[in-house]
Enzyme design. Structure first.
Site, short mmCIF file in Angstrom:
data_model
loop_
_atom_site.label_atom_id
_atom_site.label_comp_id
_atom_site.label_asym_id
_atom_site.label_seq_id
_atom_site.Cartn_x
_atom_site.Cartn_y
_atom_site.Cartn_z
CE LYS A 75 32.76 -2.46 41.32
NZ LYS A 75 31.85 -2.98 42.37
CE LYS A 99 37.76 1.43 50.15
NZ LYS A 99 36.89 0.39 50.76
CE LYS A 111 30.18 0.53 50.94
NZ LYS A 111 31.47 -0.03 50.52
CB THR A 199 38.32 -7.27 51.11
OG1 THR A 199 37.43 -7.02 50.03
CG2 THR A 199 38.38 -6.03 52.01
CG ASN A 230 34.83 -12.24 52.59
OD1 ASN A 230 35.05 -13.43 52.39
ND2 ASN A 230 35.26 -11.30 51.78
CB SER A 359 35.05 -5.13 42.34
OG SER A 359 34.41 -5.73 43.44
#
Length: 426
Positions: A75, A99, A111, A199, A230, A359
């Site tokens: 993820k 995380k 990533k 976030t 954001n 998510s």
């Protein structure tokens, strides 16, 4: 001014390995598991052609690094930025592993992205680039294998293009089963209500809880933000609604200050049509970028790129709290200086984990064919973040250590437990 991570002496990959090795030594991590976690599982590099609006073909390079999937599917986000390369993706993928583990999610870490500046391309070109990148990745992503999400310079629209392209490669009967190949989609395309603010909300909530643990609140606190995308926007919005004052903002184009306070909504209205640039905002004045970190304030939120706080500028920081809205904004030398100065650092894997938690909720919503309302999402998000914060806070108190070390101990120990219980194939 925000500079590229690769211009710094220490790379983000050096930073994350330093953090990992420090924790592995501290907890006496099983040497076999240490060897596994020190390396990535897969590093995917794709070169693909895309026809531009003028008819010429340009070749792009895309990356997807999958660090570890001991706890579940890979993820992590996809970013479109000139600094994207395999080392940056390796570092960011490793941070995602920690995380998701810290948050107690059934995910591993990944990533990636494309090495480009999206400001140089039209919307139709970005769509073609995104779709071609998705096609090039092929089965390297998937709803039960590797689930991308938005990151720097990507958004809900980007995710919608990826989802549509990926689903189009499946048979008609399989398409509806693959909607959750990405998260962060528009609400009308299977996205989650509130994912846009998740976030930034997490950044705000961890800051609020830190002050509350000290018998304080946000009323009257002053803060500065690096990056007004954001994360920077939503964190600032929630903080000011609780009585804090935004004094200064910095992005790649300008550094602005208003000692009486900057209107978050006015700045957002100014920057949105300009692809996020704060330059030219009349509600503040420009200042020298190198003086930004040295401003008098209670709180600093680095919410831009990695390795922004280094040995070259950490000593300037006057804020008592640094809340890492970005991934890896503080390198090892910079962190050591801050800790020596008594600065509390809320680490990225805790501070900005609201995004991946959101998510996860979207992924569940798609898998189960459900629709969650905003109030329900925010309640679930707050409950989860509060529990993770409490876990780290308890570890800080028990070990008498800093917040990053405490968070890493929890995250890596959970993965070690998984490997210990399951064993290593064959």
């Amino acid at each position: 001014m925000i500079t590229e991570a690769k211009q710094n002496k220490q790379s983000m990959y050096d930073t994350v390995l330093n953090q990992f090795n420090k924790t592995a030594d501290l907890i006496d991590l099983n040497p076999n598991i240490r060897r596994i976690l020190a390396l990535t599982n897969n590093e995917i590099i794709v070169h693909f052609p895309v026809k531009m609006d003028n008819g010429e073909v340009e070749i792009f390079t895309g990356y997807r690094v999958q660090h570890n999937n001991a706890l579940g599917p890979y993820k992590g986000g996809l970013r479109y930025h000139p600094t994207v390369d395999v080392d940056a993706a390796k570092a960011l993928a490793m941070w995602m592993t920690w995380k998701t583990s810290l948050a107690g999610l059934p995910y591993g870490g990944a990533k990636g992205g494309i090495q480009l500046d999206p400001r140089n391309y039209s919307l139709s070109e970005l769509e073609r680039i995104t779709r071609r990148f998705t096609y090039a990745l092929g089965e390297n992503i998937g709803p039960e294998h590797d689930i991308p999400a938005p990151d720097v310079n990507t958004n809900a629209q980007t995710m919608a293009w990826i989802a549509d392209t990926y689903m189009s490669t499946k048979s008609t009967s399989e398409r509806s089963q693959n909607q959750h190949v990405v998260t962060g989609k528009p609400v009308g395309s299977g996205g989650l209500e509130g994912r846009d603010r998740a976030t930034g909300f997490g950044v705000y909530l961890t800051i609020k809880m830190l002050y509350e643990s000290r018998g304080e609140n946000l009323e009257g606190k002053t803060f500065i933000v690096q990056g007004f995308g954001n994360v920077g926007y939503w964190a600032s919005k929630f903080l000011t609604e609780d009585g804090a004052t935004l004094l200064a903002v910095q992005d790649a184009h300008a550094t602005l200050i208003n000692e009486k306070g900057i209107s978050v909504e006015d700045l957002f209205e100014h920057s949105s049509p300009r692809k996020g640039s704060i330059k030219g905002f009349t509600g503040a004045v420009e200042m020298e970028p190198e003086e930004f970190f040295g401003l008098e304030c209670d709180l600093l939120i680095p919410a831009a790129l990695g390795n922004q706080i280094t040995a070259e500028n950490a000593y300037k920081i006057k804020a008592a709290v640094v809340a890492e809205g970005a991934n890896g904004p503080t390198d090892a030398e910079g962190e050591q200086i801050l800790l020596q100065q008594g600065v509390t650092i809320i680490p990225d894997i805790l501070c900005n984990s609201g995004g991946v938690i959101g998510s996860y909720f979207e992924w569940l919503q798609n898998r189960n064919g459900e629709l969650w309302e905003l109030d329900e999402v925010m309640q679930k998000l707050e409950k989860k973040i509060k529990q993770v914060f409490k876990n780290v806070s308890n570890e800080v108190a028990e070990r008498k250590t800093d917040w990053r070390t405490a968070a890493y101990i929890i995250a890596i120990s959970r993965i070690e437990t998984s490997y210990t219980q399951r064993g290593i194939f064959p």
